[in-house]
Design a protein around this motif. Structure first.
Motif, mmCIF file in Angstrom:
data_model
loop_
_atom_site.group_PDB
_atom_site.id
_atom_site.type_symbol
_atom_site.label_atom_id
_atom_site.label_comp_id
_atom_site.label_asym_id
_atom_site.label_seq_id
_atom_site.Cartn_x
_atom_site.Cartn_y
_atom_site.Cartn_z
ATOM 1 N N GLU A 65 -20.069 6.620 3.111
ATOM 2 C CA GLU A 65 -20.924 6.176 2.211
ATOM 3 C C GLU A 65 -20.339 5.714 0.963
ATOM 4 O O GLU A 65 -20.684 4.450 0.410
ATOM 5 C CB GLU A 65 -22.141 7.286 1.969
ATOM 6 C CG GLU A 65 -23.342 6.407 1.439
ATOM 7 C CD GLU A 65 -23.815 5.368 2.255
ATOM 8 O OE1 GLU A 65 -24.136 4.355 1.821
ATOM 9 O OE2 GLU A 65 -23.812 5.524 3.358
ATOM 10 N N GLU A 66 -19.555 6.574 0.358
ATOM 11 C CA GLU A 66 -18.766 6.269 -1.124
ATOM 12 C C GLU A 66 -17.962 4.951 -1.038
ATOM 13 O O GLU A 66 -17.807 4.436 -1.989
ATOM 14 C CB GLU A 66 -18.129 7.550 -1.331
ATOM 15 C CG GLU A 66 -17.232 7.522 -2.566
ATOM 16 C CD GLU A 66 -16.029 8.428 -2.306
ATOM 17 O OE1 GLU A 66 -16.353 9.582 -1.568
ATOM 18 O OE2 GLU A 66 -15.004 8.360 -2.843
ATOM 19 N N MET A 67 -17.314 4.776 0.276
ATOM 20 C CA MET A 67 -16.419 3.622 0.375
ATOM 21 C C MET A 67 -17.269 2.366 0.652
ATOM 22 O O MET A 67 -16.717 1.292 0.155
ATOM 23 C CB MET A 67 -15.532 3.836 1.399
ATOM 24 C CG MET A 67 -14.398 4.882 1.093
ATOM 25 S SD MET A 67 -13.407 4.531 -0.416
ATOM 26 C CE MET A 67 -12.503 2.862 0.108
ATOM 27 N N ARG A 68 -18.443 2.405 1.310
ATOM 28 C CA ARG A 68 -19.150 1.301 1.479
ATOM 29 C C ARG A 68 -19.149 0.170 0.566
ATOM 30 O O ARG A 68 -19.135 -0.820 0.457
ATOM 31 C CB ARG A 68 -20.188 1.509 2.057
ATOM 32 C CG ARG A 68 -20.918 0.464 2.952
ATOM 33 C CD ARG A 68 -22.328 1.180 3.879
ATOM 34 N NE ARG A 68 -22.068 2.540 4.435
ATOM 35 C CZ ARG A 68 -21.524 2.539 5.759
ATOM 36 N NH1 ARG A 68 -21.401 1.415 6.471
ATOM 37 N NH2 ARG A 68 -21.403 3.579 6.288
ATOM 38 N N ILE A 124 0.808 -1.102 -0.169
ATOM 39 C CA ILE A 124 0.071 0.059 -0.025
ATOM 40 C C ILE A 124 0.939 1.233 0.035
ATOM 41 O O ILE A 124 0.496 2.270 -0.690
ATOM 42 C CB ILE A 124 -0.985 0.174 1.243
ATOM 43 C CG1 ILE A 124 -1.864 -1.185 1.108
ATOM 44 C CG2 ILE A 124 -1.610 1.280 1.161
ATOM 45 C CD1 ILE A 124 -2.636 -1.743 2.515
ATOM 46 N N ILE A 125 2.035 1.265 0.501
ATOM 47 C CA ILE A 125 2.628 2.224 0.726
ATOM 48 C C ILE A 125 3.475 2.514 -0.633
ATOM 49 O O ILE A 125 3.237 3.611 -1.174
ATOM 50 C CB ILE A 125 4.230 2.146 1.645
ATOM 51 C CG1 ILE A 125 3.775 2.063 3.040
ATOM 52 C CG2 ILE A 125 5.193 3.145 1.452
ATOM 53 C CD1 ILE A 125 4.739 1.579 4.005
ATOM 54 N N GLN A 151 -9.936 4.660 3.286
ATOM 55 C CA GLN A 151 -9.377 4.353 2.174
ATOM 56 C C GLN A 151 -8.145 3.398 2.514
ATOM 57 O O GLN A 151 -8.078 2.473 1.805
ATOM 58 C CB GLN A 151 -8.973 5.497 1.182
ATOM 59 C CG GLN A 151 -10.186 6.282 0.495
ATOM 60 C CD GLN A 151 -10.074 7.377 -0.001
ATOM 61 O OE1 GLN A 151 -9.062 7.929 0.126
ATOM 62 N NE2 GLN A 151 -10.750 7.658 -1.220
ATOM 63 N N ILE A 152 -7.322 3.971 3.529
ATOM 64 C CA ILE A 152 -6.325 3.053 3.953
ATOM 65 C C ILE A 152 -6.799 1.572 4.392
ATOM 66 O O ILE A 152 -6.236 0.641 3.983
ATOM 67 C CB ILE A 152 -5.638 3.778 5.054
ATOM 68 C CG1 ILE A 152 -5.072 5.196 4.436
ATOM 69 C CG2 ILE A 152 -4.291 2.867 5.238
ATOM 70 C CD1 ILE A 152 -4.184 5.180 3.746
ATOM 71 N N LEU A 153 -7.752 1.665 5.241
ATOM 72 C CA LEU A 153 -8.384 0.558 5.914
ATOM 73 C C LEU A 153 -8.819 -0.563 4.735
ATOM 74 O O LEU A 153 -8.477 -1.685 4.603
ATOM 75 C CB LEU A 153 -9.491 0.618 6.603
ATOM 76 C CG LEU A 153 -10.402 -0.335 7.460
ATOM 77 C CD1 LEU A 153 -9.311 -1.193 8.315
ATOM 78 C CD2 LEU A 153 -11.649 0.087 7.814
ATOM 79 N N HIS A 154 -9.508 -0.040 3.777
ATOM 80 C CA HIS A 154 -10.045 -0.641 2.617
ATOM 81 C C HIS A 154 -8.707 -1.441 1.555
ATOM 82 O O HIS A 154 -8.836 -2.618 1.279
ATOM 83 C CB HIS A 154 -10.645 0.085 1.482
ATOM 84 C CG HIS A 154 -11.136 -0.549 0.390
ATOM 85 N ND1 HIS A 154 -10.358 -0.264 -0.978
ATOM 86 C CD2 HIS A 154 -11.935 -1.588 0.113
ATOM 87 C CE1 HIS A 154 -10.907 -1.117 -1.753
ATOM 88 N NE2 HIS A 154 -11.926 -1.630 -1.185
ATOM 89 N N ALA A 168 -2.075 9.278 -4.815
ATOM 90 C CA ALA A 168 -2.352 9.867 -3.540
ATOM 91 C C ALA A 168 -3.569 9.835 -3.372
ATOM 92 O O ALA A 168 -4.155 9.957 -2.244
ATOM 93 C CB ALA A 168 -1.562 11.211 -3.583
ATOM 94 N N LYS A 169 -4.474 10.198 -4.222
ATOM 95 C CA LYS A 169 -5.917 10.613 -4.308
ATOM 96 C C LYS A 169 -6.767 9.582 -3.728
ATOM 97 O O LYS A 169 -7.788 9.733 -3.235
ATOM 98 C CB LYS A 169 -6.509 11.170 -5.410
ATOM 99 C CG LYS A 169 -7.347 10.224 -6.127
ATOM 100 C CD LYS A 169 -8.068 10.718 -7.565
ATOM 101 C CE LYS A 169 -8.176 9.595 -8.575
ATOM 102 N NZ LYS A 169 -9.402 9.038 -8.727
ATOM 103 N N HIS A 170 -6.187 8.322 -3.962
ATOM 104 C CA HIS A 170 -7.162 7.130 -3.403
ATOM 105 C C HIS A 170 -6.796 6.774 -1.928
ATOM 106 O O HIS A 170 -7.130 5.729 -1.350
ATOM 107 C CB HIS A 170 -6.856 5.759 -4.335
ATOM 108 C CG HIS A 170 -7.826 5.713 -5.544
ATOM 109 N ND1 HIS A 170 -7.696 6.121 -6.814
ATOM 110 C CD2 HIS A 170 -9.230 5.452 -5.514
ATOM 111 C CE1 HIS A 170 -8.547 6.181 -7.426
ATOM 112 N NE2 HIS A 170 -9.492 5.766 -7.075
ATOM 113 N N PHE A 171 -5.780 7.522 -1.452
ATOM 114 C CA PHE A 171 -5.354 7.041 -0.075
ATOM 115 C C PHE A 171 -5.316 8.291 0.971
ATOM 116 O O PHE A 171 -4.614 8.850 1.479
ATOM 117 C CB PHE A 171 -3.808 6.764 -0.112
ATOM 118 C CG PHE A 171 -3.709 5.542 -1.150
ATOM 119 C CD1 PHE A 171 -4.143 4.088 -0.104
ATOM 120 C CD2 PHE A 171 -3.468 5.294 -2.351
ATOM 121 C CE1 PHE A 171 -4.176 3.078 -0.891
ATOM 122 C CE2 PHE A 171 -3.722 4.329 -2.635
ATOM 123 C CZ PHE A 171 -3.862 2.990 -2.177
#
Lengths: 315, 315, 315, 315, 315
Positions: free
Chosen positions: A209-212, A116-117, A132-135, A124-127
């Motif tokens: 909500e968006e990540m769900r 992930i790193i 988002q990190i958890l996902h 960067a935008k997805h983290f």
């Protein structure tokens, strides 16, 4: 063949606490030694519950999700599969997730975290948020279940083929090792699936909500993995049945062979015994062709027996 | 006998995106190559979620239903059964369904889609809304489960008859192949049934009240298919039991045969051995009819043994 | 013994549509040929849904209940049991029930319908509303489950007794036939029970409050039938275990017999072989009582072996 | 040992309807012959439903609870256990319970009812309301489950010990009888538990708040009984496994013994056969010590074989 | 190796009722003899229900939780494991918990209670409310499940290894003892888990919000223990399968050995029998090298047989 398909990164020197990301709205801390006092410091700073800290320090915990007031504590079950002997070990990754920070804790280096790193550097935008990190962590962990299962599935396939062609006691121990490995795997995946189920069902604040929808996708993968595990367990039980019936077949064949032999040999031996008796008078004994007549009878008996077994389809 | 009862249509050249219907209130697009960039264009035009697009590009996904804001994404599990060896493969059909359009995606030609195209030409009024198209696709897919199951049921019947008449190791591999095929089939049908359950339970906007009853009918068929699959699995397990007990019977028979033979032959051989000893004096040896008395004794022993086994019902 | 305990009435000439009752508030129509166009006429007159009509025309459907706006459609599973070979077939009775009419559809004559007609002649007041007719039909159908099960239970009892006294391969096929019959029976009864459960749970308009208690009674009977079916399945599995252990016992006995025989005969044969060697000098050979000494030794060996086996409780 | 631990009281002459208690607020009627017309009279007086009356007249009904407007109808399952052969029969006690009366119906004398009568004489205050009588009856019935189960548990213990020491075919029939008895027992206890569950869950008018806790206690006992029944069923299945593995062990031992014997005897017999051939010249035959050399060889072979089997740990 | 890992403290003289803590807001009474009249006095003082008092006086009750108006009654299942033979016994601890007092009742000394007394001396602040005492007791009891299970797990591991290397009838009795012990253990842990589930789900007044999280932690441990118990039961069943297949292997090997021997010896014996017949003329008999030719033939037959079995991979 490589022995492991998911080797843990070398667990050389630990580097203690790292700040991996520190953007606006997201601080990601990573700790690779839960035993160090650093974890106590963090617990004091963020108010982590003592029970959660204790859980971090126990190895091989099952996946779970505990809600606390300001943060949540999550145990993720990464798995580590070795092929010979088939074994599945749990490498837990512990996550504290708050509104603007995430803390990951694990023993030694974690492949998932390292990946992930690397990704976060290029994308960067997805983290940008803790969820988002958890996902990303859970996604990598769960995605790795399926290749492991494919591997196990291939082994089962080849074991089943071997069972039908040449059943062998070594196949037995392979079957039992696989069964055992799947039991361990199932425990990890099943708790992970429950964790994901809670994540997508509960109306938790720390997941947007968006990540769900992304978590739902990971959940689907976990469900599929469980499904495959159950299927493989059924197949292995079937494999044991194949082995047992093959052994029964083989015993039958051996006993059949013995019976055929005895059925031919014992009457012949009786005939020779008959003419080996020391009576003064036994018919044929004095006859010049007696031995040939007798030999003919012996051959006839043999042929009769053989054709009898041929008729019974034993030959 | 034909080897497959549901062969995929030849997957020669793909024709990419087709507009099958374009009436007022319904646009039906069909794509037979999910890998092509056309799918990305569609996703951009209609706002399909990247996860759904990814799902289209993975083969052999289990059936599922994901709700999105403006549309829903459905994976349908068509099955493809081959008889020798018994194998059930999943050919997924992916459907994006919106208020006035439906997009179907599959690898190569799809029989189900082709059939509906033919039907829709002659019966336009039943294909006027997206939910009607969706129903038609699922209906054809689910209707095809039952003939496959009938086929499997017939095979099981004939295997069971053979097991009772002439148990044979080749029947074993047929049983295990059927078990395996049913396991694969069950995964497909079970996820399809869950999908249908969601369709008739959830109060989804994209299915009209009037169509719901038709979906319930398809659901009934899926339930019946699952029910038959479970029954067949029970029967196959029973078949294995028949095989094992037949093997045990057979071993018993063989060992019984060996025992009968030995019980007759060994005493006779002992008698001949007795009179074959080289003692100076053995009774009867010098008697002119000694050999006949002895032969009579041998016959008597044989008859006694045979009637003993007759009495024990071993003969 | 009669081969069937629930034979369908002779299915000679069909009499098409009959008006069985036509009182104030109740019209009962009965059709014994679902294939005829009469059913289409009825469907047109009462507005029956095409799916329901289709269901009537398929044989061996599982029991179910579908609600429509003005009427409900019910499939009832009557069972038809034949004893040799044990088989349970489903004879479906389809019912359309409205506020003031009931239509029953079946293939050929139906015993249940005939019985109700007879009853209704003598007891008109209990057959004044559609739900009373419906109850009467289901009641007769479900009541007939229990004698069938008693019959099966008696067969299982006698099979179990035979298994303990004289296990036999023909008992095996009886067990498997019973298992199979129970599987078929369970499918019918289980769907029937679900149907009854819906009838007493759902607040359906077409069943009066007063009749609900009678349907609950029928439901209790269906539950008891399911319960017995499960118990019988357990007993049959146990019967298979008895058979297998009895076979293992018997193999042991046979092999034991062979071992006893060989243990006595082989040493005796060795002794006779010893004195049958052609050495110039063998002790005892020239002794006048040599043969008697040797015979004594043979008898001693035999007695020693027999008492050894007596001691080991093999005899 | 006494054959039964819960014999029904002698069912000599029935005394028909008895008025056991007739206090203010409680009338307890007891009827020991459900077939008599007295029950019809009662039904007419209190308005009992015809279905409930019918249930009274069927024997061996499972426990259940039916609510009616003014009263409730309860079937209680007393059990009657006989040890040799292990059998569990259901003696039902039917109860009609209203706001100020209770009617108990059973075939012949009922121990439970008799015991309560005795208790109520000495302790009137605990028998002042219908729900107290009901509790007393159910309590006695359920309390008697556990000694029966202890008895069964002791039998299982001694069967398991015997299986490990001297497996025997008679143990098999004991195991199967126990399994069968437990199946019957489970049906009774499971329906009784459901009945109790309804009693403590439903907010029924005829049970006072204060008594509910007592019914909960009885429910706990029924749950424990079910739990023990399941445990015993598991143990019995395990017992069968012990038996089968012991039989496999024993077959191995017998075959091993046969193999040892044959391995020693057959080579010795070959040697004697060799020197029994009638060739003009066979080495050693003319040698004065030939027979001793040969005898030595025979002994050597025997010792070699014995030490070989010693080495293989077969002896 | 120590035989027990959790021996009950010596149950010498009982000290009756002890006041362990008597702070503001907390009175902790401990009674080590539930049979004494002291319990009746307590019941009278605090209004304990007679049913709860009775439960205290029965040994080996399963864990449960009963709510009363002013207090709750809890049975906790401590377990006592002995290794040889594997047995798990339940030592119940009964707890009455009110708003400001807690009463613990047990037979003889209780290790758990003693440990808490010691802890409470050094850490008074964690033992200031009844729910904290309750948590401490349950925590110690549940924490002791896992080392017991680890112990059982180690035994299973070594049994499985032994099964693959040298299957032995004594392993069988170990397996069955473990199965039995796990059954007993499961009953205790499963009721304990249900009890904990009730404690964390129900909104009980006597557990403070702050303590609930600690009970959840204990619940997690109980769930993990159940999970391990199920896994171990699966492994033991697998162990039995290993044993049975190993026995089948071994029977095959023994029968194979017998068959090889007979296949070599019987033809040789036939040849010697042939030349042992007393015919006047048998070829080779008079030939000076006849015996050597014959001996050569015997050796050839032996070699041919051996190479045949080598070819069949039986040697």
């Amino acid at each position: 063949m490589s022995e492991t398909i998911d080797q843990p990164a070398t667990t050389g020197t630990t580097h203690g606490l790292r700040t991996i990301l520190d953007n606006r709205g997201l601080l990601w801390l990573d700790l690779d030694d839960p035993m160090s006092h650093v974890l106590d410091d963090l617990a004091a700073r963020y108010g982590f519950h003592e029970l959660a800290v204790e859980d971090c320090r126990h190895r091989e915990q099952l996946a779970k999700l505990d809600y606390y007031d300001d943060y949540s504590f999550i145990i993720i079950n990464a798995t580590h599969y070795t092929e010979k002997p088939c074994e599945v070990r749990i490498n837990e990754i512990d996550v504290f997730i708050g509104s603007d920070y995430i803390v990951t804790v694990h023993y030694g280096e974690s492949r998932a975290v390292n990946e992930i790193i690397k990704k976060s550097e290029s994308n960067a935008k997805h983290f940008g948020r803790p969820d988002q990190i958890l996902h990303a962590v859970i996604d990598i962990v769960v995605d790795r279940y399926l290749p492991t299962l494919d591997h196990i599935g291939d082994t089962i396939d080849s074991v089943e083929d071997d069972l039908l062609i040449s059943p062998d006691a070594t196949l037995l121990s392979t079957i039992f090792a696989l069964k055992r490995g799947l039991l361990q795997f199932r425990r990890a995946v099943s708790s992970q699936r429950e964790l994901l189920n809670m994540l997508i069902r509960d109306d938790t604040a720390f997941i947007s909500e968006e990540m769900r929808i992304y978590f739902r996708d990971v959940y689907d993968h976990a469900v599929r993995a469980m499904d495959l595990i159950e299927t493989y367990r059924d197949l292995l039980t079937g494999g044991l049945d194949i082995y047992l019936t093959q052994m029964a077949n083989r015993t039958n064949d051996i006993v059949k062979g013995l019976t055929i032999l005895a059925t031919i040999m014992l009457p012949l031996t009786l005939v020779t015994g008959y003419f080996g008796m020391n009576f003064e008078y036994i018919p044929l004994l004095k006859h010049p062709n007696g031995i040939w007549y007798t030999t003919g009878v012996l051959l006839l008996i043999t042929l009769a027996m053989l054709s009898f077994f041929k008729h019974k389809k034993w030959l």
